[in-house]
Design a protein around this motif. Structure first.
Motif, PDB file in Angstrom:
ATOM      1  N   ALA A   1       0.831  -1.217   0.000  1.00 31.94           N
ATOM      2  CA  ALA A   1       0.000   0.000   0.000  1.00 31.94           C
ATOM      3  C   ALA A   1       0.856   1.254   0.000  1.00 31.94           C
ATOM      4  O   ALA A   1       0.506   2.264  -0.617  1.00 31.94           O
ATOM      5  CB  ALA A   1      -0.939   0.010   1.211  1.00 31.94           C
ATOM      6  N   ILE A   2       2.009   1.185   0.685  1.00 29.28           N
ATOM      7  CA  ILE A   2       2.883   2.373   0.754  1.00 29.28           C
ATOM      8  C   ILE A   2       3.484   2.675  -0.613  1.00 29.28           C
ATOM      9  O   ILE A   2       3.552   3.808  -1.045  1.00 29.28           O
ATOM     10  CB  ILE A   2       4.063   2.131   1.728  1.00 29.28           C
ATOM     11  N   TYR A   3       3.953   1.615  -1.292  1.00 21.89           N
ATOM     12  CA  TYR A   3       4.718   1.836  -2.520  1.00 21.89           C
ATOM     13  C   TYR A   3       3.868   1.846  -3.777  1.00 21.89           C
ATOM     14  O   TYR A   3       4.232   2.461  -4.776  1.00 21.89           O
ATOM     15  CB  TYR A   3       5.836   0.784  -2.632  1.00 21.89           C
ATOM     16  N   CYS A   4       2.752   1.128  -3.749  1.00 21.63           N
ATOM     17  CA  CYS A   4       1.946   0.986  -4.971  1.00 21.63           C
ATOM     18  C   CYS A   4       0.641   1.757  -4.873  1.00 21.63           C
ATOM     19  O   CYS A   4      -0.097   1.829  -5.853  1.00 21.63           O
ATOM     20  CB  CYS A   4       1.623  -0.477  -5.236  1.00 21.63           C
ATOM     21  N   GLY A   5       0.329   2.281  -3.708  1.00 21.93           N
ATOM     22  CA  GLY A   5      -0.921   3.006  -3.539  1.00 21.93           C
ATOM     23  C   GLY A   5      -2.000   2.149  -2.911  1.00 21.93           C
ATOM     24  O   GLY A   5      -1.999   0.927  -3.024  1.00 21.93           O
ATOM     25  N   VAL A   6      -2.926   2.827  -2.257  1.00 18.89           N
ATOM     26  CA  VAL A   6      -4.006   2.132  -1.552  1.00 18.89           C
ATOM     27  C   VAL A   6      -4.941   1.362  -2.496  1.00 18.89           C
ATOM     28  O   VAL A   6      -5.326   0.233  -2.189  1.00 18.89           O
ATOM     29  CB  VAL A   6      -4.779   3.131  -0.657  1.00 18.89           C
ATOM     30  N   PRO A   7      -5.312   1.915  -3.654  1.00 21.07           N
ATOM     31  CA  PRO A   7      -6.204   1.126  -4.523  1.00 21.07           C
ATOM     32  C   PRO A   7      -5.589  -0.217  -4.935  1.00 21.07           C
ATOM     33  O   PRO A   7      -6.298  -1.229  -4.984  1.00 21.07           O
ATOM     34  CB  PRO A   7      -6.424   2.046  -5.730  1.00 21.07           C
TER      35      PRO A   7
ATOM     36  N   ALA B   1       0.385  10.209  -2.859  1.00 18.45           N
ATOM     37  CA  ALA B   1       1.036   9.127  -2.095  1.00 18.45           C
ATOM     38  C   ALA B   1       0.025   8.053  -1.730  1.00 18.45           C
ATOM     39  O   ALA B   1       0.340   6.862  -1.709  1.00 18.45           O
ATOM     40  CB  ALA B   1       1.696   9.687  -0.839  1.00 18.45           C
ATOM     41  N   VAL B   2      -1.204   8.479  -1.455  1.00 18.13           N
ATOM     42  CA  VAL B   2      -2.244   7.510  -1.057  1.00 18.13           C
ATOM     43  C   VAL B   2      -2.657   6.642  -2.248  1.00 18.13           C
ATOM     44  O   VAL B   2      -2.818   5.437  -2.116  1.00 18.13           O
ATOM     45  CB  VAL B   2      -3.486   8.251  -0.512  1.00 18.13           C
ATOM     46  N   TYR B   3      -2.782   7.266  -3.417  1.00 23.59           N
ATOM     47  CA  TYR B   3      -3.380   6.547  -4.552  1.00 23.59           C
ATOM     48  C   TYR B   3      -2.349   5.871  -5.450  1.00 23.59           C
ATOM     49  O   TYR B   3      -2.629   4.853  -6.059  1.00 23.59           O
ATOM     50  CB  TYR B   3      -4.264   7.503  -5.374  1.00 23.59           C
ATOM     51  N   ALA B   4      -1.201   6.478  -5.557  1.00 27.06           N
ATOM     52  CA  ALA B   4      -0.208   5.954  -6.506  1.00 27.06           C
ATOM     53  C   ALA B   4       1.053   5.455  -5.809  1.00 27.06           C
ATOM     54  O   ALA B   4       1.940   4.932  -6.466  1.00 27.06           O
ATOM     55  CB  ALA B   4       0.154   7.046  -7.512  1.00 27.06           C
ATOM     56  N   GLY B   5       1.127   5.611  -4.479  1.00 31.48           N
ATOM     57  CA  GLY B   5       2.288   5.149  -3.739  1.00 31.48           C
ATOM     58  C   GLY B   5       3.271   6.275  -3.447  1.00 31.48           C
ATOM     59  O   GLY B   5       3.301   7.286  -4.156  1.00 31.48           O
ATOM     60  N   PHE B   6       4.067   6.079  -2.405  1.00 28.75           N
ATOM     61  CA  PHE B   6       5.027   7.111  -2.013  1.00 28.75           C
ATOM     62  C   PHE B   6       6.075   7.396  -3.085  1.00 28.75           C
ATOM     63  O   PHE B   6       6.410   8.559  -3.319  1.00 28.75           O
ATOM     64  CB  PHE B   6       5.687   6.760  -0.673  1.00 28.75           C
ATOM     65  N   PRO B   7       6.620   6.381  -3.764  1.00 27.92           N
ATOM     66  CA  PRO B   7       7.642   6.724  -4.773  1.00 27.92           C
ATOM     67  C   PRO B   7       7.105   7.681  -5.835  1.00 27.92           C
ATOM     68  O   PRO B   7       7.794   8.633  -6.225  1.00 27.92           O
ATOM     69  CB  PRO B   7       8.006   5.362  -5.376  1.00 27.92           C
TER      70      PRO B   7
END
Lengths: 124, 132
Positions: free
Chosen positions: A102-108, B107-113
């Motif tokens: 979820a952190i790296y790829c996003g919540v969806p 960051a929420v939808y596509a990720g932190f990177p």
């Protein structure tokens, strides 16, 4: 190791990870169009990569699940959730992978993975 | 200089929208960039993206830039375009705080990177803008 031996070694790992039922079904559906591809993934992905000793199968499952979430490959992800359970990961371990994704790829992306993993658990 | 593309109303409308957003001379910069490999891509880009889409009145120019910045950040494959649209966002009246806010939301939808890469693009554009 020649190609045939590599294929056999791969098939053994593929059966251990994905289960005989899945592999038998996949092999019985093989036809002239799919045969070379099936042989290639068994020989290469399973025979050359999954057989390498550097990581145990649980570790390889963790890596594979994370990559499939990142690539948004739902069907393959479900297949490897089943494989991860066969390799000794628990449902909680799989949940941890999804939380990290979820952190790296996003919540969806993680949300889809949570639902897909549950579908696999429910099918047991 | 006569421009054959002027025969198309979509193209003229698109060029006007493009230059209002990206500054006068943008059409010449695009033509120069793609003349050698794909001169027609400029006509497609200007007629479709700007003539059909950006010229629509339903969103204010600043809001359209917010949507574009969000999408380009999430795509993660369009860093040069992201920089252009952050620049265009500033020109359309967005503040730095507003741009940073939408980048952080990604960051929420596509990720932190993806969000961190977006913020790096914003940092570059803000630094250039400060130089004038």
């Amino acid at each position: 190791m020649d190609e045939k031996q590599r294929y056999e070694a791969g098939l053994k790992v593929r059966r251990a990870v994905l289960g005989d039922a899945h592999v038998d079904r996949s092999l019985s559906r093989q036809n002239d169009f799919t045969r070379e591809f099936q042989e290639m993934i068994t020989r290469h992905a399973w025979g050359e990569i999954w057989t390498r000793p550097a990581f145990d199968r649980k570790t390889r499952s963790v890596m594979t699940l994370a990559m499939l979430i990142a690539l948004n490959r739902g069907d393959e992800f479900k297949l490897h959730v089943r494989g991860a359970l066969n390799n000794g990961l628990t449902q909680d371990d799989i949940k941890e992978v999804i939380l990290a994704a979820a952190i790296y790829c996003g919540v969806p992306a993680a949300n889809s993975a949570i639902h897909q993993a549950q579908e696999v658990f429910a099918a047991d | 200089m006569s421009d054959k593309r002027d025969a198309s109303e979509r193209f003229r409308r698109g060029r006007e929208a493009l230059q209002a957003i990206m500054g006068e001379g943008q059409i010449d910069r695009l033509d120069a960039a793609y003349a050698e490999v794909a001169p027609d891509i400029v006509e497609f880009l200007v007629s479709f993206a700007f003539g059909d889409l950006y010229a629509r009145p339903a969103l204010k120019p600043r809001d359209r830039q917010l949507a574009t910045i969000a999408a380009l950040t999430a795509l993660g494959t369009a860093q040069p375009q992201l920089r252009s649209h952050i620049k265009a966002g500033l020109a359309a009246g967005l503040t730095r705080e507003e741009i940073v806010e939408v980048l952080m939301q990604m960051a929420v939808y596509a990720g932190f990177p993806a969000a961190l890469n977006g913020l790096a693009a914003a940092k570059e554009v803000f630094a250039e803008a400060a130089k004038g």
